[in-house]
Design a protein around this motif. Structure first.
Motif, PDB file in Angstrom:
ATOM      1  N   ARG A 113       8.679   3.777  -9.022  1.00 59.99           N
ATOM      2  CA  ARG A 113       7.981   3.716  -8.367  1.00 59.99           C
ATOM      3  C   ARG A 113       6.921   2.232  -8.639  1.00 59.99           C
ATOM      4  O   ARG A 113       6.599   1.605  -7.894  1.00 59.99           O
ATOM      5  N   VAL A 114       7.275   1.924 -10.119  1.00 55.98           N
ATOM      6  CA  VAL A 114       6.214   1.351 -10.677  1.00 55.98           C
ATOM      7  C   VAL A 114       6.550  -0.164 -10.728  1.00 55.98           C
ATOM      8  O   VAL A 114       5.771  -0.727 -10.007  1.00 55.98           O
ATOM      9  N   ALA A 138       6.865  -5.316  -7.379  1.00 55.79           N
ATOM     10  CA  ALA A 138       7.717  -6.298  -6.541  1.00 55.79           C
ATOM     11  C   ALA A 138       6.940  -6.234  -5.038  1.00 55.79           C
ATOM     12  O   ALA A 138       6.335  -7.416  -4.569  1.00 55.79           O
ATOM     13  N   ALA A 139       6.145  -5.358  -4.571  1.00 56.51           N
ATOM     14  CA  ALA A 139       5.464  -5.495  -2.923  1.00 56.51           C
ATOM     15  C   ALA A 139       4.211  -6.163  -3.297  1.00 56.51           C
ATOM     16  O   ALA A 139       3.405  -6.591  -2.416  1.00 56.51           O
ATOM     17  N   GLN A 161       0.997  -0.643   0.080  1.00 56.22           N
ATOM     18  CA  GLN A 161       0.167   0.084   0.097  1.00 56.22           C
ATOM     19  C   GLN A 161       0.658   0.874  -0.189  1.00 56.22           C
ATOM     20  O   GLN A 161       0.562   2.339  -0.605  1.00 56.22           O
ATOM     21  N   GLN A 162       2.513   1.486   0.647  1.00 54.55           N
ATOM     22  CA  GLN A 162       3.030   2.509   0.667  1.00 54.55           C
ATOM     23  C   GLN A 162       3.881   2.941  -0.777  1.00 54.55           C
ATOM     24  O   GLN A 162       3.887   3.557  -0.621  1.00 54.55           O
ATOM     25  N   ALA A 163       3.865   1.069  -1.365  1.00 56.98           N
ATOM     26  CA  ALA A 163       4.071   1.447  -2.882  1.00 56.98           C
ATOM     27  C   ALA A 163       3.478   2.382  -3.595  1.00 56.98           C
ATOM     28  O   ALA A 163       3.922   2.972  -4.769  1.00 56.98           O
ATOM     29  N   VAL A 164       1.928   1.705  -3.755  1.00 57.40           N
ATOM     30  CA  VAL A 164       1.078   2.602  -4.290  1.00 57.40           C
ATOM     31  C   VAL A 164       0.836   3.931  -4.186  1.00 57.40           C
ATOM     32  O   VAL A 164       0.799   4.937  -4.787  1.00 57.40           O
TER      33      VAL A 164
END
Length: 871
Positions: free
Chosen positions: A357-358, A363-364, A251-254
């Motif tokens: 970031r994408v 990966a996350a 969620q943080q990666a998004v």
């Protein structure tokens, strides 16, 4: 580091340095800080495990109170050392617990030993632990029932345990073959002889052996299922935690990707705007350069036409202005180009961040999905484990009651409180032994050691003693002794007559429990059955030691001897000293069968004694029986017949006194008068600390005890000193000196019990905030009268508490009410009140002043009681 017994230590160990502190008063002068009360006295409750094997080391936990800053540990016994285990750096000291490492050499003295701790508050009371010959383990909880019983992989073994929580039960499972005799021998009361404020004042252990053959595989499955459940519960918890963490990370990666896209969009717009501005600036610069060229051409034309100077000057000025404009336009174009380049770099960086970031988001999300899959798998496995554990528990519960039956129970053993069982397995199988308190109590002090295995166990010896220096054959009975039914031994010619002799019997199955023998010097005689009746009495010579067994209910043993007129003989049984269950009764008859004297429970003990002076020459009979009319092969006794030898024995308490510099300590010395001894005994301390003053003390013929004081100088250094208290008297024109045995005083129901300990040691503490002093050194009081004696309270600066005063050590028949010296007062008055029936005599009175938990004693006030002569 080896710690020697305090009683033999020659060096003085400092507890901590004296206090010298000061503050500045308002006038700038130093003002001493109030002297604090000494540190609290350390109190020990229990040690677990309560022993170790010869040739091993063990870390033990000592529990109690006021154990902060424990400085040293001392133990008694040959080949045993102890040291404090340092705390880990991250740990804080615990006032209620200390870890000790005990080490027993391969030849360490087996049996019970004593341990003490030393803190800034002085030396602690005694804890007892045992050095044994067998491998040892520490119990593992939970083990409260047959289903959770701890499995003992190998026998023999000694299990160290404690019944210290709720209605604690400890269960242990073992295997045995049909006909195999397993010995189960528990030590509990032996480790804690008395526990204050408890009724009964010791662990009343009960051993119960149950058949667990049918339950064993179900219990194993239940244990395995419970273990698996614990593992899967832990794994599921970890997997759920990882899944949540990975989900949060995704969620943080998004969020971070979306933020990067927003930033990139802003950077693209900014780059486009900057490029447009740069193009406009470049176009404006080019226009300015064209206008400059036109102006320069115009100026040149004016110069060529040689027209008026005015027109040329104007043209030159126009050129100059155009040059300035061109420079400004060029500069603006350059700056715009730089800004556009910078915006482009930021736009490219933003594009790369978006790309990163994408990728991170992808990966996350993959990790999150994988963790969710693992969590689901762990949850499914947990559900399966719960089902298995529930089914195993249900199956075990369903067959628990009908498949378990008690095979043997013991709550005591002959002549002692601790139980023992000789259990013969009825079949090959699994069995459980349960340990609990008879009243289902639990205490920190309820530690125990359970010896279990196919071991040789001696239940009785006959005779139970031998003459020193003389080879004696001892008949044995018990379990797993094989063909070894006797033991030939020779007690050393210098063996102590005051102590029992112990030794292990060596057999093919290993060493036996300790065999107890009583040394003697008199001739030894054995009973000859039948001797129930006076007419059947076994002929013996006296003085001598008569050995017999009250072998069955209603059995009596009679012995015939010759005595002379005026001869005094002492007849005394010895049985409880070697754990015989005999409750002895003695009867003395003359030759015609007339009873002359009888006795039961001499001096409140189950042994009996008769002192008798014969009024005629002739034959007499002494008969031994059991007061309860019981008997067994274990009801062994020794009947000592001797001429009286007046003597005395002394005990002293407390065994771990502590005194502050400048203060005093009270010691109570008690006397046991033996065989009619009636003389005075002068009490002394032959090895007092440097500078100490010991009060005179005499136990006169009317007294059973006396109190003496030991006062320390004000500059005494904090230290620990071994002490010896001696008593001196004259018996048959010979000076006799005996040392007092230190004893630990414990409250048992409504009476005091005194347990001998190995050492008497004095702890000297730093100065206390007050001391006490009688206003006079002695006082005389008449029976039935009252006298008042002032007591002074010397306060250090800043100490203003009230002090409660109790007067101790007064002669029999004299008492004093408790008083309180009020806050800020420096003197009180003690009323000594003598009853009208008080007997003439002397005593040493001590004023004991208490503040919080600290008690400070005065030196003695010599008190003499006078009885008015009757006219």
């Amino acid at each position: 580091m080896k710690h020697h017994r305090l009683a033999t230590a020659l060096s003085i160990t400092f507890l901590f340095s004296g206090l010298v502190t000061a503050t500045l008063a308002d006038d700038g002068k130093e003002e001493p800080k109030p002297v604090p009360l000494p540190a609290a006295e350390p109190q020990l409750s229990a040690i677990l495990p309560a022993g170790l094997q010869q040739g091993t080391s063990a870390e033990v936990t000592v529990t109690g109170r006021s154990l902060i800053s424990t400085e040293a540990v001392t133990v008694d016994g040959r080949g045993i050392t102890a040291e404090i285990v340092p705390l880990p750096e991250s740990s804080r000291p615990n006032a209620n617990s200390v870890t000790i490492r005990l080490t027993a050499a391969a030849d360490a003295e087996p049996g019970i030993h004593e341990l003490r701790l030393r803190t800034p508050g002085g030396t602690s009371n005694v804890l007892r632990f045992e050095v044994g010959l067998l491998p040892q383990i520490l119990e593992t909880e939970p083990n409260d029932d047959d289903g959770s019983a701890e499995k003992l992989a190998t026998l023999p073994v000694i299990v160290n345990g404690a019944l210290n929580r709720g209605e604690d039960r400890d269960c242990f499972r073992f295997s045995a073959k049909q006909g195999q005799t397993i010995v189960l021998d528990l030590s509990g009361q032996k480790l804690h002889p008395y526990i204050s404020n408890l009724r009964p004042g010791w662990l009343e252990a009960v051993l119960t052996v149950r058949d667990s053959t049918e339950i064993a595989p179900l219990a194993d499955e239940n244990a395995a299922a419970q273990k698996l459940l614990a593992e899967k519960t832990s794994a599921a918890s970890r997997a759920a935690s990882v899944a949540k963490s990975r989900r949060d990370a995704a969620q943080q990666a998004v969020v971070e990707k979306n933020e990067a896209v927003k930033v990139a969009a802003t950077k693209i717009a900014a780059a486009e705007a900057a490029a447009e501005v740069a193009a406009q600036a470049q176009s404006a610069a080019e226009k300015m350069r064209a206008q400059l060229a036109a102006a320069e051409k115009n100026a040149a034309d004016f110069a060529a036409s040689k027209n008026g100077d005015t027109d040329k000057s104007a043209a030159d000025q126009a050129v100059a202005k155009k040059k300035q404009a061109v420079e400004l336009a060029r500069k603006a174009a350059t700056e715009a180009k730089s800004a556009a380049d910078k915006a482009m770099v930021e736009k490219e960086a933003a594009d790369k961040l978006v790309e990163s970031r994408v990728a991170a988001e992808k990966a996350a999300l993959e990790r999150s999905n994988a963790a969710a899959t693992n969590a689901k798998k762990a949850s499914d496995e947990l559900i399966t484990a719960r089902t298995r554990a529930s089914d195993a528990a249900a199956v075990l519960e369903a067959v628990f009651n009908p498949s378990v039956r008690n095979l043997a129970v013991a709550s005591y053993f002959a002549g002692r409180y601790d139980p023992a069982l000789m259990f013969t397995a009825p079949r090959d199988g699994e069995f459980v032994v349960e340990v609990r308190d008879d009243l289902f109590r639990s205490r920190a002090e309820f530690t125990y050691r359970l010896t279990i295995g196919e071991l040789p166990f001696v239940t009785q010896v006959f005779p139970a003693g031998a003459k020193r220096g003389q080879a004696t054959t001892i008949q044995l009975d018990g379990a797993n002794l094989g063909d070894q039914k006797s033991l030939t031994t020779t007690l050393a010619s210098d063996a102590s007559l005051e102590r029992s002799h112990f030794e292990h019997l060596t057999t093919p199955l290993g060493p036996s429990n300790l065999v107890t023998l009583q040394p003697g010097d008199a001739a030894e005689f054995l009973e000859a059955e039948p001797n129930n009746e006076v007419e059947q009495a076994t002929a013996v010579e006296v003085p001598g030691t008569l050995n017999g067994v009250i072998a069955h209910a209603g059995d009596f043993d009679c012995y015939r001897f010759t005595a002379q007129k005026g001869q005094t003989l002492v007849f005394e049984t010895v049985s409880r000293a070697f754990d015989s269950p005999l409750d002895a009764r003695l009867e003395l008859f003359d030759a015609r069968g007339r009873q002359l004297r009888n006795n039961d429970d001499f001096s409140s003990q189950p042994d009996a004694r008769i002192d008798y002076t014969f009024n005629a020459d002739g034959e007499y009979v002494i008969r031994v029986g059991d007061t309860t009319s019981l008997g067994s092969p274990s009801h062994v006794y020794r009947l000592r017949v001797r001429e009286p030898k007046p003597d005395f024995a002394l005990t002293v308490n407390p065994d771990n006194p502590r005194v502050s510099a400048g203060g005093a300590i009270a010691l109570t010395v008690m006397i046991e008068r033996l065989d009619g001894f009636k003389d005075d005994v002068k009490i002394s301390i032959p090895n007092p600390p440097p500078g100490a003053i010991v009060s005179p003390a005499v136990i006169n013929t009317t007294q059973s005890e006396v109190t003496l004081s030991l006062s320390m100088p004000a500059d005494a250094a904090a230290a620990v000193y071994p002490l010896t208290v001696s008593g001196r008297s004259v018996i048959d024109d010979q000076e006799v000196t005996h040392q007092a045995v230190p004893v630990e005083r414990m409250r048992y129901i409504n009476e005091w019990r005194y347990v001998p300990v190995a050492d008497l040691s004095l702890s000297v503490l730093p100065q206390a905030p007050f001391t006490l002093e009688w206003d006079q050194p002695d006082v005389t009081i008449e029976a039935g009268k009252t006298v008042e004696v002032p007591v002074k309270l010397h306060r250090t600066p800043g100490f203003d508490s009230a002090v409660r005063i109790v007067t101790v050590g007064l002669p029999s028949g004299v008492y004093a009410p408790v008083i309180t010296i009020d806050k800020d007062a420096t003197e009180g008055v003690v009323e000594l009140r003598s009853s009208g029936s008080a007997r003439a005599g002397t005593g040493n009175a001590i004023a004991a002043g208490t503040v919080s938990s600290f008690t400070q004693n005065s030196a003695v006030l010599a008190v003499t009681v006078k009885v008015a002569e009757r006219k």
